[in-house]
Scaffold this motif. Structure first.
Motif, PDB file in Angstrom:
ATOM      1  N   ALA A 122      67.650  65.977  69.676  1.00  0.00           N
ATOM      2  CA  ALA A 122      68.032  66.739  68.322  1.00  0.00           C
ATOM      3  C   ALA A 122      66.892  67.531  68.020  1.00  0.00           C
ATOM      4  O   ALA A 122      67.377  68.733  67.464  1.00  0.00           O
ATOM      5  CB  ALA A 122      68.401  65.794  67.168  1.00  0.00           C
ATOM      6  N   THR A 123      65.729  67.442  68.312  1.00  0.00           N
ATOM      7  CA  THR A 123      64.621  68.223  68.006  1.00  0.00           C
ATOM      8  C   THR A 123      64.838  69.458  68.754  1.00  0.00           C
ATOM      9  O   THR A 123      64.163  70.380  68.483  1.00  0.00           O
ATOM     10  CB  THR A 123      63.157  67.487  67.897  1.00  0.00           C
ATOM     11  N   ALA A 124      65.339  69.351  69.826  1.00  0.00           N
ATOM     12  CA  ALA A 124      65.469  70.593  70.714  1.00  0.00           C
ATOM     13  C   ALA A 124      66.690  71.533  70.341  1.00  0.00           C
ATOM     14  O   ALA A 124      66.754  72.669  71.158  1.00  0.00           O
ATOM     15  CB  ALA A 124      65.266  70.279  72.088  1.00  0.00           C
ATOM     16  N   ASP A 125      67.590  70.890  69.724  1.00  0.00           N
ATOM     17  CA  ASP A 125      69.201  71.419  69.820  1.00  0.00           C
ATOM     18  C   ASP A 125      69.351  72.562  69.039  1.00  0.00           C
ATOM     19  O   ASP A 125      70.145  73.328  69.294  1.00  0.00           O
ATOM     20  CB  ASP A 125      70.162  70.314  69.216  1.00  0.00           C
ATOM     21  N   GLY A 126      68.319  72.750  68.034  1.00  0.00           N
ATOM     22  CA  GLY A 126      68.439  74.200  67.229  1.00  0.00           C
ATOM     23  C   GLY A 126      69.208  74.365  66.224  1.00  0.00           C
ATOM     24  O   GLY A 126      69.977  75.087  65.814  1.00  0.00           O
ATOM     25  N   GLY A 127      69.485  72.973  65.410  1.00  0.00           N
ATOM     26  CA  GLY A 127      70.457  72.850  64.272  1.00  0.00           C
ATOM     27  C   GLY A 127      69.651  73.770  63.036  1.00  0.00           C
ATOM     28  O   GLY A 127      68.572  73.973  63.255  1.00  0.00           O
ATOM     29  N   PRO A 128      70.389  73.765  61.970  1.00  0.00           N
ATOM     30  CA  PRO A 128      69.672  74.576  60.790  1.00  0.00           C
ATOM     31  C   PRO A 128      68.649  73.866  60.189  1.00  0.00           C
ATOM     32  O   PRO A 128      67.782  75.005  59.736  1.00  0.00           O
ATOM     33  CB  PRO A 128      71.017  74.620  59.741  1.00  0.00           C
ATOM     34  N   ALA A 129      68.451  72.743  60.369  1.00  0.00           N
ATOM     35  CA  ALA A 129      67.279  72.196  59.705  1.00  0.00           C
ATOM     36  C   ALA A 129      65.857  72.833  60.358  1.00  0.00           C
ATOM     37  O   ALA A 129      64.958  72.490  59.938  1.00  0.00           O
ATOM     38  CB  ALA A 129      67.227  70.426  59.611  1.00  0.00           C
ATOM     39  N   LEU A 130      66.358  73.220  61.674  1.00  0.00           N
ATOM     40  CA  LEU A 130      64.851  73.835  62.609  1.00  0.00           C
ATOM     41  C   LEU A 130      64.719  75.094  62.370  1.00  0.00           C
ATOM     42  O   LEU A 130      64.033  75.830  63.138  1.00  0.00           O
ATOM     43  CB  LEU A 130      65.206  73.333  63.999  1.00  0.00           C
ATOM     44  N   MET A 131      65.121  75.628  61.257  1.00  0.00           N
ATOM     45  CA  MET A 131      65.066  77.209  61.207  1.00  0.00           C
ATOM     46  C   MET A 131      63.651  77.575  61.269  1.00  0.00           C
ATOM     47  O   MET A 131      62.821  77.038  60.576  1.00  0.00           O
ATOM     48  CB  MET A 131      65.837  77.663  59.939  1.00  0.00           C
ATOM     49  N   PHE A 132      63.014  78.733  61.609  1.00  0.00           N
ATOM     50  CA  PHE A 132      61.599  79.212  61.433  1.00  0.00           C
ATOM     51  C   PHE A 132      61.700  80.625  61.357  1.00  0.00           C
ATOM     52  O   PHE A 132      62.701  81.340  61.507  1.00  0.00           O
ATOM     53  CB  PHE A 132      60.804  78.931  62.880  1.00  0.00           C
ATOM     54  N   GLY A 133      60.568  80.864  60.417  1.00  0.00           N
ATOM     55  CA  GLY A 133      60.524  82.272  59.916  1.00  0.00           C
ATOM     56  C   GLY A 133      59.885  83.416  60.690  1.00  0.00           C
ATOM     57  O   GLY A 133      59.632  83.319  61.989  1.00  0.00           O
ATOM     58  N   PRO A 134      60.046  84.560  60.134  1.00  0.00           N
ATOM     59  CA  PRO A 134      59.648  85.924  60.706  1.00  0.00           C
ATOM     60  C   PRO A 134      57.957  85.518  61.294  1.00  0.00           C
ATOM     61  O   PRO A 134      57.277  85.117  60.647  1.00  0.00           O
ATOM     62  CB  PRO A 134      59.625  87.177  59.709  1.00  0.00           C
ATOM     63  N   GLY A 135      57.767  85.987  62.606  1.00  0.00           N
ATOM     64  CA  GLY A 135      56.306  85.751  62.661  1.00  0.00           C
ATOM     65  C   GLY A 135      56.109  84.270  63.370  1.00  0.00           C
ATOM     66  O   GLY A 135      55.183  84.283  64.231  1.00  0.00           O
ATOM     67  N   GLU A 136      56.868  83.468  63.336  1.00  0.00           N
ATOM     68  CA  GLU A 136      56.823  82.102  63.735  1.00  0.00           C
ATOM     69  C   GLU A 136      57.269  81.981  65.221  1.00  0.00           C
ATOM     70  O   GLU A 136      58.173  82.671  65.606  1.00  0.00           O
ATOM     71  CB  GLU A 136      57.385  81.011  62.773  1.00  0.00           C
ATOM     72  N   THR A 137      56.816  80.883  65.835  1.00  0.00           N
ATOM     73  CA  THR A 137      57.605  80.362  66.962  1.00  0.00           C
ATOM     74  C   THR A 137      57.875  78.989  67.003  1.00  0.00           C
ATOM     75  O   THR A 137      57.608  78.209  66.219  1.00  0.00           O
ATOM     76  CB  THR A 137      56.318  80.520  68.326  1.00  0.00           C
ATOM     77  N   TRP A 138      58.811  78.581  67.870  1.00  0.00           N
ATOM     78  CA  TRP A 138      59.451  77.138  67.776  1.00  0.00           C
ATOM     79  C   TRP A 138      59.460  76.808  69.520  1.00  0.00           C
ATOM     80  O   TRP A 138      59.883  77.802  70.170  1.00  0.00           O
ATOM     81  CB  TRP A 138      61.052  77.389  67.401  1.00  0.00           C
ATOM     82  N   SER A 139      59.038  75.812  69.841  1.00  0.00           N
ATOM     83  CA  SER A 139      58.942  75.330  71.237  1.00  0.00           C
ATOM     84  C   SER A 139      59.407  74.085  71.392  1.00  0.00           C
ATOM     85  O   SER A 139      58.617  72.877  71.772  1.00  0.00           O
ATOM     86  CB  SER A 139      57.210  75.344  71.584  1.00  0.00           C
ATOM     87  N   PRO A 140      60.914  74.187  71.804  1.00  0.00           N
ATOM     88  CA  PRO A 140      61.502  72.923  72.117  1.00  0.00           C
ATOM     89  C   PRO A 140      61.203  72.774  73.587  1.00  0.00           C
ATOM     90  O   PRO A 140      61.144  73.574  74.516  1.00  0.00           O
ATOM     91  CB  PRO A 140      63.094  73.162  71.898  1.00  0.00           C
ATOM     92  N   THR A 141      61.387  71.523  73.904  1.00  0.00           N
ATOM     93  CA  THR A 141      61.246  70.973  75.283  1.00  0.00           C
ATOM     94  C   THR A 141      62.406  69.619  75.818  1.00  0.00           C
ATOM     95  O   THR A 141      62.746  68.975  74.750  1.00  0.00           O
ATOM     96  CB  THR A 141      59.871  70.450  75.611  1.00  0.00           C
TER      97      THR A 141
END
Ligand code: C2O
Ligand code: CU
Ligand code: CU
Length: 488
Positions: A122-141
């Motif tokens: 679920a931490t890689a699934d990209g649901g709304p609780a995982l939103m990230f802001g301008p300039g940020e990165t997200w690195s699911p695996t």
């Protein structure tokens, strides 16, 4: 009525629908799509992005960015895309690989990316609780642990999924495996294995996306442009079709019979010959068509069989179920191409379990599911076991189209009650639920127990989703209680 070839309603076949081969493009009362008078342009093929492979680890980098794109000839439309101005590359990955994804947000607002059709933590699934802001990165695996399939990726920000996808954030995702190089099945990407990403849009007078009135677009785009033409160099084509529209159901026809080989979650047990396929928003289908020298074809969307199950006159108007669109011209192949070998008649064995111990009910009504709208702090369903479940989904509205999508899952349609439809085999992750019908789904979930992060189920008509027609489930170990982490 033909008894063998019928409209394949993805999982469901309309029993009594006369599918008819289409007459002319559009009818007089239908607004003219933008770009309709221009010459056809070559179909753009999104680049195949294979990332970098080191041992068993495949790494991808995706940047969500702003841009401009000539969707309609002679007009630059402000767009969003991944690694380019509009849409995104087709991501390629194989079963058994570990994926390390880095997504960078260069947009002016928060977003998040969901891998639609994938079974993953679920931490890689990209649901709304995982939103990230301008300039940020997200690195699911995650590790790819599912059969070959045509999936896709798109944003899933709270209440803004429709808007972000409409602006262009959507791309194809191919899962490949060692078991699917079937005899006669085209698999040369961009040559005879063609992604067909369908979106629709309305435009303002100055050629920009109309975001106030965009939910059923008068103009339909394939791979990002109006009026595309593909020039085949082979006798047989495989089309991986994605309904990436916000709200529009498509009734795909080619004017000749064609063969369905795969649904959302991979190959059928046996190819099925049909005259048409009904595809609701978010669904995919893989079709194979044999071309004849000297004969061009038009992939079209026709009026929906049986009005999509709507009987109410106003609803028939509102959901535009009679609209017809030319989608993709397929030019005649050269006279000299050799005929392809026969297509395998057996693909992947269909091994759905026959029973489940837990049954849940989901009632779709207005913008609610089971009388509730989406709340990111509420867990609606807890799954604390590894086996399959039966989810009974009812569309309680006689005058509304809805469909149903489950994250981190695949399902087989076990039965349909109160709908004039039959069903066929095949694995799905998204399915139309006709007005007043109940579909029983035998669902298998990825088992990645984690009480902190939820998966979603929702109507995939994206502005219904954004208006709250969505719920959350967590997958935990037996007896464990959910404990949602605060949104990121
Ligand atoms: Cu493609 Cu939650 O959706
Ligand atoms: Cu999804
Ligand atoms: Cu809906």
């Amino acid at each position: 009525m033909e008894m063998d070839r019928r409209t394949f309603f993805k999982g469901m076949v309309f029993a009594a629908a006369a599918t008819g081969v289409a007459a002319t493009a559009g009818c007089s009362s239908q607004p003219k799509p933008r770009g309709a008078d221009a010459d056809p342009r070559p179909l753009p093929i999104p680049p195949l992005e294979q990332g970098t492979l080191q041992g068993n680890v495949r790494r991808f980098e995706l940047t969500a960015q702003e841009g401009e794109y000539e969707i309609v000839p002679g007009t630059n439309t402000k767009t969003w895309g991944f690694n380019g101005p509009f849409l995104g590359p087709t991501l390629y990955m194989r079963r058994g690989e570990t994926i390390e994804m880095t997504v960078r947000n260069e947009l002016p607002e928060p977003t998040v990316v969901h891998w639609h059709g994938l079974h993953l933590p679920a931490t890689a699934d990209g649901g709304p609780a995982l939103m990230f802001g301008p300039g940020e990165t997200w690195s699911p695996t995650w590790t790819v642990d599912q059969p070959a399939a045509t999936c896709w990726y798109h944003p899933h920000p709270h209440e803004k999924s429709a808007l972000h996808a409409y602006r262009g954030l959507a791309g194809g995702l191919i899962i490949d495996d060692d078991d699917s190089a079937f005899s006669g099945l085209p698999n040369d990407y961009g040559v005879d294995d063609i992604p067909v990403i369908i979106k629709d849009a309305n435009f303002t007078d100055d050629g920009q996306f109309d975001e106030d009135n965009g939910w059923l677009g008068d103009t339909v785009l394939v791979n990002g442009i109006t009026k595309p033409r593909f020039e085949p160099t082979t006798q047989r084509l495989r089309l991986r079709v994605l309904n990436g529209t916000t709200m529009r159901y498509l009734h795909l026809t080619l004017g000749v019979p064609f063969t369905v080989v795969a649904t959302d979650q991979g190959f059928l047990e046996n190819p099925v010959e049909v005259d048409g396929v009904l595809l609701s928003s978010g669904e995919r289908v893989e079709i194979v068509v044999d071309l004849e020298p000297g004969k061009k074809l038009m992939l079209r969307s026709d009026a929906l069989p049986d009005d999509g199950g709507l009987t109410d006159k106003d609803a028939v108007e509102e959901f535009q179920v009679h609209r017809k669109f030319d989608l993709l011209e397929i030019a005649a192949p050269p006279e000299t191409v050799p005929a392809s070998p026969a297509l395998a008649s057996t693909l992947v064995p269909f091994d759905a379990p026959t029973s489940a111990t837990v049954t849940r009910e989901f009632r779709l009504n207005g913008m609610e599911i089971n009388e509730k709208t989406m709340d990111m702090s509420r867990v609606d369903e807890v799954i604390d076991h590894e086996g399959p479940e039966i989810w009974r989904v009812t569309n309680e509205n006689s005058a509304m189209l809805h469909n149903f999508h489950i994250h981190n899952a695949r399902f087989a349609v076990q039965g349909v009650e109160d709908g004039d439809v039959e069903f066929t085999s095949g694995w799905h992750d998204t399915i139309a639920v006709p007005p007043l019908a109940t579909v029983s789904l035998l669902v298998e979930f990825g088992y990645y127990p984690d009480p902190t992060t939820a998966y979603m189920y929702h109507c995939h008509m994206l502005n219904h989703e954004d208006k709250g027609m969505m719920g959350q489930f967590v997958v935990v170990k037996p007896g464990e209680k959910p404990a949602l982490a605060p949104p990121r």
